[in-house]
Structure formats: structure tokens, C-alpha cells
Design a protein around this motif. Structure first.
Motif, PDB file in Angstrom:
ATOM      1  N   PHE A 146       2.271   7.222  -6.883  1.00 54.97           N
ATOM      2  CA  PHE A 146       1.479   8.388  -7.287  1.00 54.97           C
ATOM      3  C   PHE A 146       1.967   9.676  -6.618  1.00 54.97           C
ATOM      4  N   ALA A 147       2.258   9.608  -5.327  1.00 55.49           N
ATOM      5  CA  ALA A 147       2.579  10.826  -4.581  1.00 55.49           C
ATOM      6  C   ALA A 147       3.948  11.394  -4.934  1.00 55.49           C
ATOM      7  N   VAL A 148       4.939  10.555  -5.152  1.00 55.30           N
ATOM      8  CA  VAL A 148       6.287  11.063  -5.447  1.00 55.30           C
ATOM      9  C   VAL A 148       6.302  11.880  -6.741  1.00 55.30           C
ATOM     10  N   PRO A 149       5.733  11.390  -7.851  1.00 58.18           N
ATOM     11  CA  PRO A 149       5.692  12.239  -9.049  1.00 58.18           C
ATOM     12  C   PRO A 149       4.888  13.531  -8.851  1.00 58.18           C
ATOM     13  N   LEU A 150       3.821  13.459  -8.060  1.00 56.34           N
ATOM     14  CA  LEU A 150       3.046  14.671  -7.790  1.00 56.34           C
ATOM     15  C   LEU A 150       3.860  15.690  -6.987  1.00 56.34           C
ATOM     16  N   ILE A 164      16.244  10.385  -4.358  1.00 55.94           N
ATOM     17  CA  ILE A 164      16.173   8.952  -4.663  1.00 55.94           C
ATOM     18  C   ILE A 164      14.735   8.525  -4.947  1.00 55.94           C
ATOM     19  N   GLY A 165      13.769   9.089  -4.244  1.00 56.28           N
ATOM     20  CA  GLY A 165      12.365   8.704  -4.420  1.00 56.28           C
ATOM     21  C   GLY A 165      11.900   8.690  -5.869  1.00 56.28           C
ATOM     22  N   VAL A 218       0.825  19.715  -0.652  1.00 52.84           N
ATOM     23  CA  VAL A 218       0.297  19.369   0.672  1.00 52.84           C
ATOM     24  C   VAL A 218      -0.417  18.027   0.648  1.00 52.84           C
ATOM     25  N   VAL A 219      -1.296  17.825  -0.308  1.00 52.01           N
ATOM     26  CA  VAL A 219      -2.049  16.565  -0.380  1.00 52.01           C
ATOM     27  C   VAL A 219      -1.115  15.381  -0.617  1.00 52.01           C
ATOM     28  N   GLY A 277       0.820  -1.210   0.000  1.00 50.13           N
ATOM     29  CA  GLY A 277       0.000   0.000   0.000  1.00 50.13           C
ATOM     30  C   GLY A 277       0.851   1.256   0.000  1.00 50.13           C
ATOM     31  N   ASN A 278       1.886   1.258   0.806  1.00 49.87           N
ATOM     32  CA  ASN A 278       2.788   2.397   0.849  1.00 49.87           C
ATOM     33  C   ASN A 278       3.502   2.570  -0.496  1.00 49.87           C
TER      34      ASN A 278
END
Length: 161
Positions: free
Chosen positions: A31-35, A144-145, A114-115, A24-25
């Protein structure tokens, strides 16, 4: 960092992966890293450029070049992939800037930032991973992410990095 203490990309990924075992992480990060990366580019795009020689987006371009240099030294293949990603992010940000203007782009970037960070911390919470984010041990993990996410795509496609 000199050559004797510099880690190779596989060592960076191994440590980063150890902090990202939960599926899940990992999905959240994909999705979150590219955003987050886009939002940082967009935030830098909104910083005024003094004088008339340079155009809006100069600070974003300089930051992308610096990050790309890190990726290129770590892996030519990932460097090329990140170059393509940065070109796409720059094009998207320039288009959004033209469409929305600086103020609206700034608010959009802040909201996405923020999101996406909230999502990252939820991914690392006890609900999923239960481990602190890697960048809390070394700020280079912020670089690195994105490469780790790209390397996941490369592996899925059967490409070497």
C-alpha cells in the motif's frame, strides 16, 4: 552503471526481498509504495513550469519517463506494467489538480508522502521487519520498490516479468 556491473531485475528483487521477509511489512509496502510513488508524481506536478510551451505536470512527466526507462530496460513486461501505472497516476493527478488546484494538491501530496513514509518505517521497525530499508544501502531501491510490488501482483496473477 555499465553492463558488467549492472544487476538484472531478479538480483535486485532478491536483495530487496531479503529486506522484506515479514508479511506485515510486505503488506505495508504493497500500500505505501504506490502511495509514495503517487505523492512524488503529484509533488512534481505542482512544480511551476516556466514559459508557455509546456503545461503543468511537465516535471512529473519527465520523471515518470526516466523511471519508466529504467523499468523497460530491466524487464519489458514490468516496463509495460509500469507504463500503465504511470498513465493512471498522471491521469489521477491531472484530475486532482483540476479539482483541487495546485496548492491543495501540494498539501495532499505532502500529507500522503509523510504518512506513507511513516508506514514504511513502521514496517521496517522492530514491530515488523527489524531491518533497515533497502534504499539506505543503494538509492536505486527507491525505483525497485514499485517494480517489486508490481512483480508481486504479476506472480499472483501467474504472469511472467
Amino acid at each position: 552503471m555499465n553492463a558488467s556491473t549492472e544487476r538484472n531485475i531478479d538480483q535486485w528483487f532478491a536483495h530487496y526481498s531479503a529486506d522484506h521477509q515479514n508479511q506485515g511489512n510486505q503488506r505495508i509496502h504493497v500500500f505505501a509504495v504506490p502511495l509514495i510513488l503517487w505523492s512524488v508524481v503529484a509533488l512534481l506536478w505542482c512544480v511551476p513550469v516556466p514559459g508557455s510551451w509546456f503545461r503543468q505536470g511537465l516535471w512529473a512527466a519527465l520523471a515518470m519517463f526516466a523511471a519508466w526507462s529504467f523499468y523497460w530496460r530491466a524487464s519489458r513486461s514490468l516496463g509495460l506494467g509500469m507504463l500503465a501505472w504511470f498513465v493512471l497516476l498522471a491521469w489521477l493527478t491531472r484530475w486532482l489538480h483540476g479539482l483541487l488546484g495546485t496548492q491543495q494538491l501540494l498539501w495532499l501530496a505532502v500529507g500522503v508522502f509523510v504518512v506513507a513514509w511513516i508506514a514504511q518505517f513502521v514496517g521496517h521497525s522492530r514491530l515488523f521487519e527489524g531491518r533497515k530499508p533497502s534504499f539506505l544501502t543503494d538509492l536505486k531501491y527507491l525505483l525497485i520498490g514499485p517494480a517489486w510490488v508490481l512483480a508481486k501482483l504479476y506472480r499472483k496473477l501467474g504472469w511472467k516479468y
